[in-house]
Scaffold this motif. Structure first.
Motif, short mmCIF file in Angstrom:
data_model
loop_
_atom_site.label_atom_id
_atom_site.label_comp_id
_atom_site.label_asym_id
_atom_site.label_seq_id
_atom_site.Cartn_x
_atom_site.Cartn_y
_atom_site.Cartn_z
N TYR A 1 0.86 -1.17 0.00
CA TYR A 1 0.00 0.00 0.00
C TYR A 1 0.90 1.23 0.00
O TYR A 1 1.96 1.24 0.62
N GLY A 2 0.47 2.27 -0.72
CA GLY A 2 1.32 3.43 -0.84
C GLY A 2 0.56 4.74 -0.76
O GLY A 2 -0.67 4.78 -0.90
N ILE A 3 1.30 5.81 -0.53
CA ILE A 3 0.72 7.15 -0.50
C ILE A 3 1.82 8.15 -0.84
O ILE A 3 3.01 7.90 -0.61
N GLY B 1 -4.77 15.85 -8.64
CA GLY B 1 -4.53 14.44 -8.91
C GLY B 1 -5.69 13.54 -8.58
O GLY B 1 -5.68 12.35 -8.91
N GLY B 2 -6.71 14.10 -7.92
CA GLY B 2 -7.88 13.30 -7.55
C GLY B 2 -7.58 12.23 -6.53
O GLY B 2 -8.25 11.19 -6.48
N THR B 3 -6.57 12.45 -5.69
CA THR B 3 -6.17 11.45 -4.70
C THR B 3 -5.83 12.13 -3.38
O THR B 3 -5.72 13.35 -3.30
N ILE C 1 -3.56 -0.61 -4.94
CA ILE C 1 -2.12 -0.48 -5.10
C ILE C 1 -1.71 0.93 -5.56
O ILE C 1 -0.56 1.14 -5.94
N GLN C 2 -2.63 1.86 -5.50
CA GLN C 2 -2.31 3.24 -5.87
C GLN C 2 -1.14 3.75 -5.03
O GLN C 2 -1.07 3.55 -3.82
N GLY D 1 -9.72 10.10 -14.26
CA GLY D 1 -10.73 9.05 -14.18
C GLY D 1 -10.23 7.63 -14.35
O GLY D 1 -11.03 6.69 -14.32
N SER D 2 -8.93 7.44 -14.55
CA SER D 2 -8.42 6.08 -14.70
C SER D 2 -6.99 6.00 -14.15
O SER D 2 -6.36 7.02 -13.88
N TYR D 3 -6.51 4.78 -14.04
CA TYR D 3 -5.17 4.58 -13.50
C TYR D 3 -4.15 4.39 -14.62
O TYR D 3 -4.45 3.84 -15.68
#
Length: 228
Positions: A28-30, A64-66, A135-136, A212-214
């Motif tokens: 997991y990441g950030i 970035g929508g995150t 896994i983002q 809207g996508s990875y």
């Protein structure tokens, strides 16, 4: 909030930190935006390959929508302060987990976790997520991609001027986007689309959410291997 993990990438005043979870067998990441005011000692702690404990505020990064962690501080006179950035260890490496592009694009994973109530009762909860959601922000690798087309950012006023989006496909037809930063060769010449057009490549990068996508974001020319 406080997290602990390995610093994998440093780019544009941001580092990425990832941590392996044995229960789900996933990393997991950030991203952590350290900005422009972090002290030199703090920047040394955020060196790629270090294991760190980071304390900051969790913020939604609109562009970035995150979510990301910001407001990171290092107090030189209080290195053991619980609210301080701390070095846990050195000599670690990014995972660059080999992923299945089909699962990345459309796969799902069910994860379970235990929740303990005030009376001590433990309840196991299961939830299903898109695999890419989970896994983002982690480091991944993908092999044997055919480059179908390339879009190059052409805006002299942008720091991304010259960056590319490689629209790729696997041998079974799964399509996936690879986004680069502005890449230069060893002689500091700009690497352009013709270096990759029509080629078969393997890539390493960070899982990133965009429009809207990875996609997989490549931060170095060394993270793209031309197979043929």
């Amino acid at each position: 909030m406080a997290i602990e993990g390995v610093v994998t990438v440093n780019s544009d005043s941001t580092v990425y930190v990832e941590e392996y979870d044995a229960e789900t067998d996933l990393y997991y990441g950030i991203s952590i935006f350290y900005g422009y005011n972090l002290s030199g000692a703090g920047l040394e702690i955020l060196h790629v390959g270090n294991r760190v404990r980071v304390v900051g505020s969790c913020q939604f990064y609109e562009a970035g929508g995150t979510y990301q962690i910001a407001d990171v501080q290092y107090k030189v006179m209080k290195p053991n302060d619980p609210s301080n950035l701390q070095l846990i260890g050195t000599g670690y490496s990014a995972s660059f987990t080999e992923i299945d592009p089909d699962e990345f694009v459309s796969g799902k994973r069910t994860v379970s976790y235990d929740v303990e109530a005030e009376d001590g009762t433990v309840t196991t909860i299961e939830k299903t997520y898109a695999y890419a959601d989970l896994i983002q922000g982690t480091t991944v690798s993908v092999s044997d991609l055919d480059v179908l087309s390339i879009y190059t950012t052409s805006n002299p006023a942008s720091s991304s001027n010259g960056a590319m989006t490689l629209h790729c496909a696997t041998q079974d037809g799964t399509e996936i986007d690879v986004r680069t930063v502005v890449l230069y060769d060893d002689n500091r010449n700009l690497i352009k689309a013709d270096a990759y057009e029509g080629r078969n490549i393997s890539v390493k990068g960070i899982v990133e959410y965009f429009d809207g996508s990875y996609q997989i974001k490549v931060l170095s020319k060394d993270y793209i291997t031309i197979n043929h």
